[in-house]
Write a protein that holds these residues in place. Structure first.
Motif, mmCIF file in Angstrom:
data_model
loop_
_atom_site.group_PDB
_atom_site.id
_atom_site.type_symbol
_atom_site.label_atom_id
_atom_site.label_comp_id
_atom_site.label_asym_id
_atom_site.label_seq_id
_atom_site.Cartn_x
_atom_site.Cartn_y
_atom_site.Cartn_z
ATOM 1 N N PHE A 1 -10.600 -3.750 -2.737
ATOM 2 C CA PHE A 1 -10.454 -2.910 -1.553
ATOM 3 C C PHE A 1 -10.980 -1.498 -1.817
ATOM 4 O O PHE A 1 -11.565 -0.870 -0.931
ATOM 5 C CB PHE A 1 -8.988 -2.846 -1.117
ATOM 6 N N SER A 2 -10.774 -1.008 -3.024
ATOM 7 C CA SER A 2 -11.275 0.309 -3.386
ATOM 8 C C SER A 2 -12.796 0.348 -3.311
ATOM 9 O O SER A 2 -13.394 1.303 -2.790
ATOM 10 C CB SER A 2 -10.805 0.678 -4.793
ATOM 11 N N THR A 3 -13.448 -0.715 -3.791
ATOM 12 C CA THR A 3 -14.909 -0.791 -3.736
ATOM 13 C C THR A 3 -15.397 -0.883 -2.295
ATOM 14 O O THR A 3 -16.363 -0.205 -1.902
ATOM 15 C CB THR A 3 -15.409 -2.010 -4.531
ATOM 16 N N GLN B 1 -15.925 -7.520 0.030
ATOM 17 C CA GLN B 1 -16.099 -7.336 -1.412
ATOM 18 C C GLN B 1 -15.361 -8.445 -2.157
ATOM 19 O O GLN B 1 -14.159 -8.638 -1.970
ATOM 20 C CB GLN B 1 -15.561 -5.969 -1.846
ATOM 21 N N VAL C 1 -6.595 -5.024 -5.121
ATOM 22 C CA VAL C 1 -6.605 -3.588 -4.814
ATOM 23 C C VAL C 1 -7.923 -2.963 -5.256
ATOM 24 O O VAL C 1 -8.506 -2.133 -4.548
ATOM 25 C CB VAL C 1 -5.406 -2.890 -5.471
ATOM 26 N N SER C 2 -8.426 -3.371 -6.416
ATOM 27 C CA SER C 2 -9.701 -2.841 -6.913
ATOM 28 C C SER C 2 -10.851 -3.209 -5.973
ATOM 29 O O SER C 2 -11.740 -2.387 -5.712
ATOM 30 C CB SER C 2 -9.969 -3.391 -8.311
ATOM 31 N N TRP D 1 0.842 -1.181 0.000
ATOM 32 C CA TRP D 1 0.000 0.000 0.000
ATOM 33 C C TRP D 1 0.886 1.243 0.000
ATOM 34 O O TRP D 1 2.078 1.164 0.307
ATOM 35 C CB TRP D 1 -0.901 0.020 1.238
ATOM 36 N N ASP E 1 -3.753 -6.545 -8.690
ATOM 37 C CA ASP E 1 -4.535 -5.390 -9.128
ATOM 38 C C ASP E 1 -6.029 -5.591 -8.853
ATOM 39 O O ASP E 1 -6.738 -4.648 -8.472
ATOM 40 C CB ASP E 1 -4.326 -5.134 -10.628
ATOM 41 N N TYR F 1 -8.398 8.189 4.312
ATOM 42 C CA TYR F 1 -9.553 7.945 3.454
ATOM 43 C C TYR F 1 -10.827 8.451 4.138
ATOM 44 O O TYR F 1 -11.682 9.087 3.511
ATOM 45 C CB TYR F 1 -9.662 6.455 3.145
ATOM 46 N N SER G 1 -13.850 0.164 0.361
ATOM 47 C CA SER G 1 -13.580 1.450 1.010
ATOM 48 C C SER G 1 -14.627 2.492 0.627
ATOM 49 O O SER G 1 -15.000 3.334 1.448
ATOM 50 C CB SER G 1 -12.180 1.938 0.646
ATOM 51 N N ALA G 2 -15.082 2.437 -0.615
ATOM 52 C CA ALA G 2 -16.124 3.376 -1.050
ATOM 53 C C ALA G 2 -17.430 3.124 -0.293
ATOM 54 O O ALA G 2 -18.143 4.069 0.067
ATOM 55 C CB ALA G 2 -16.347 3.245 -2.553
#
Length: 202
Positions: free
Chosen positions: A146-148, A126, A143-144, A43, A140, A54, A150-151
């Motif tokens: 985790f992005s979802t 997720q 990470v994507s 990270w 990748d 965040y 986190s959103a």
């Protein structure tokens, strides 16, 4: 309706955690509960600090609390949001498919009364996309996911905190010295160390 902006100041404190979650390594837990890390991938910062930043951005974007700061700043504030990051990792389900998992226990503290006004355990899960051509999971994709996750967290936590602060301030204005009961705590609790058992034992 979102309601009027709250004329209060909130400090977001970096959550406590343990290794390896407290590091910048991207952690994965196998179906056998073996803890590993993704090689050659990190990270941009240790997970607790990255999560704090965040959330800071999420509350600022939400805009319903007038003043937002973090624990690197020391302005006088009315409330603190603190807690424990119990999981920030990829986990395999019973079918062996990976999921990005965030588990976070938060406490919202009224500093003027030295009281916890709300406490809640949040969990976000997720699924990670599997490459259909190779039937593998790349970092990748992790990470994507985790992005979802986190959103989803960024959409929920400001709503929860604003609701709890409004309930607390309503209790004060009604002359209720002990504060209103809230959906998350039932009663106000004395301020204490919010440690929870870590999600992973080593």
């Amino acid at each position: 309706a979102r309601g009027a902006k709250l004329a209060v100041a909130l400090r977001i404190v970096q959550p406590s955690s343990v290794e390896p979650i407290s590091s910048a390594r991207i952690v994965r837990v196998t179906d056998g509960q073996r803890v590993e890390v993704y090689e050659d991938a990190r990270w941009i910062a240790p997970a607790p600090r990255m999560l704090r930043d965040y959330l800071l951005d999420a509350f600022i974007r939400d805009g319903r609390i007038a003043h937002i700061s973090h624990d690197g700043d020391r302005p006088k504030v009315d409330y603190e949001l603190l807690g424990t990051l119990n999981a920030f990792q990829s986990e395999q389900d019973q079918q062996g498919l990976p999921h990005a998992v965030i588990r976070l226990h938060l406490q919202l503290v009224d500093l003027k009364r030295d009281m916890i006004i709300a406490s809640r355990y949040f969990e976000y899960d997720q699924g990670v996309a599997v490459d259909s051509a190779t039937a593998t999971v790349g970092v990748d994709a992790v990470v994507s996911a985790f992005s979802t996750a986190s959103a989803q967290m960024a959409a929920e936590l400001p709503e929860w905190a604003v609701r709890q602060i409004r309930l607390s301030r309503k209790g004060r204005s009604n002359g209720n010295g002990s504060g209103d009961k809230t959906p998350d705590t039932g009663v106000e609790l004395p301020l204490r160390d919010p440690a929870l058992p870590p999600a992973i034992s080593f």
